[in-house]
Write a protein that holds these residues in place. Structure first.
Motif, PDB file in Angstrom:
ATOM      1  N   THR A 124      -4.385   1.217   2.531  1.00  0.00           N
ATOM      2  CA  THR A 124      -3.557   1.603   1.382  1.00  0.00           C
ATOM      3  C   THR A 124      -2.122   1.162   1.601  1.00  0.00           C
ATOM      4  O   THR A 124      -1.468   0.619   0.699  1.00  0.00           O
ATOM      5  CB  THR A 124      -3.605   3.130   1.169  1.00  0.00           C
ATOM      6  N   GLN A 125      -1.631   1.367   2.810  1.00  0.00           N
ATOM      7  CA  GLN A 125      -0.266   0.944   3.135  1.00  0.00           C
ATOM      8  C   GLN A 125      -0.122  -0.562   3.011  1.00  0.00           C
ATOM      9  O   GLN A 125       0.890  -1.063   2.495  1.00  0.00           O
ATOM     10  CB  GLN A 125       0.084   1.401   4.551  1.00  0.00           C
ATOM     11  N   ARG A 128      -0.314  -1.500  -0.770  1.00  0.00           N
ATOM     12  CA  ARG A 128       0.903  -1.018  -1.430  1.00  0.00           C
ATOM     13  C   ARG A 128       2.084  -1.920  -1.088  1.00  0.00           C
ATOM     14  O   ARG A 128       2.926  -2.222  -1.946  1.00  0.00           O
ATOM     15  CB  ARG A 128       1.190   0.419  -0.997  1.00  0.00           C
ATOM     16  N   GLU A 132       4.509  -3.884  -3.750  1.00  0.00           N
ATOM     17  CA  GLU A 132       5.970  -3.774  -3.725  1.00  0.00           C
ATOM     18  C   GLU A 132       6.630  -5.125  -3.509  1.00  0.00           C
ATOM     19  O   GLU A 132       7.699  -5.395  -4.069  1.00  0.00           O
ATOM     20  CB  GLU A 132       6.387  -2.780  -2.639  1.00  0.00           C
TER      21      GLU A 132
END
Length: 204
Positions: A124-125, A128, A132
């Motif tokens: 997820t990091q 994400r 971004e």
């Protein structure tokens, strides 16, 4: 752990092939060794665990599927309007189609993350951070629309690539005159990204 970077990269690429073909459940050190054509036990000398292998596959796929800096630099010489966003999305589609195995590997990583909380947190990091970075690039390039535009465009392109690379027959002929995926990329961008207002026509 073994330190031959070329051998490590070859093993990670073999892991991508196994992951895309057999799913995460089939991703074993033995399967990777077989795919890479190396003696059984080689992978265990390069990766501390299966999680370590998955983490390195994630990092490798970011490299394999990344845009060519020279291509991006050339595209950014164009006017910063909706047509440039189309060109960037066409480039994304071409890269994913060219490395279908790599993109399917990313999809398998997503599925495995739903089953394993520790992988879900790290993946997820990672995803994400990609989103971004896309927002940052869009803003710094001066492209039309803001962060919400990028997020909706990201979701639409994710859906298009998912169908195109797994079940292309779902989209083929669904809309008259809409090719897969080129014309759909055009439709997606035209629907989501605002047109750039010509100079001199704004409010006075």
């Amino acid at each position: 752990m073994a330190g031959n970077p070329e051998r490590r990269a070859a093993l990670v690429d073999a892991g991508v092939e196994v992951l895309a073909r057999e799913g995460a459940r089939g991703l074993t050190f033995r399967a990777v060794d077989t795919e890479a054509g190396v003696p059984v036990g080689t992978s265990s000398n390069y990766f501390t665990s299966r999680d370590d292998l998955l983490s390195q596959i994630d990092a490798r796929l970011h490299v394999r599927l990344a845009p060519d800096p020279d291509v991006v630099a050339d595209l950014l010489t164009r006017p910063k309007d909706r047509s440039l966003v189309k060109a960037l999305m066409h480039d994304l589609t071409a890269r994913a189609t060219h490395d279908r195995t790599g993109y399917l590997g990313l999809l398998e990583m997503r599925l495995e993350a739903t089953r394993r909380p520790e992988l879900r947190a790290s993946y997820t990091q990672s995803v994400r951070a990609d989103l971004e970075e896309g927002m940052r690039f869009h803003h710094e390039a001066g492209l039309p629309g803001g962060d919400e535009t990028v997020m909706v465009l990201y979701l639409a392109m994710l859906g298009l690539l998912l169908e195109h690379l797994t079940l292309p027959g779902v989209l083929e002929g669904a809309l008259p005159g809409t090719g897969v995926p080129e014309a759909l990329v055009e439709r997606i961008v035209e629907t989501i990204v605002p047109a750039t207002e010509p100079r001199g026509t704004g409010p006075h």
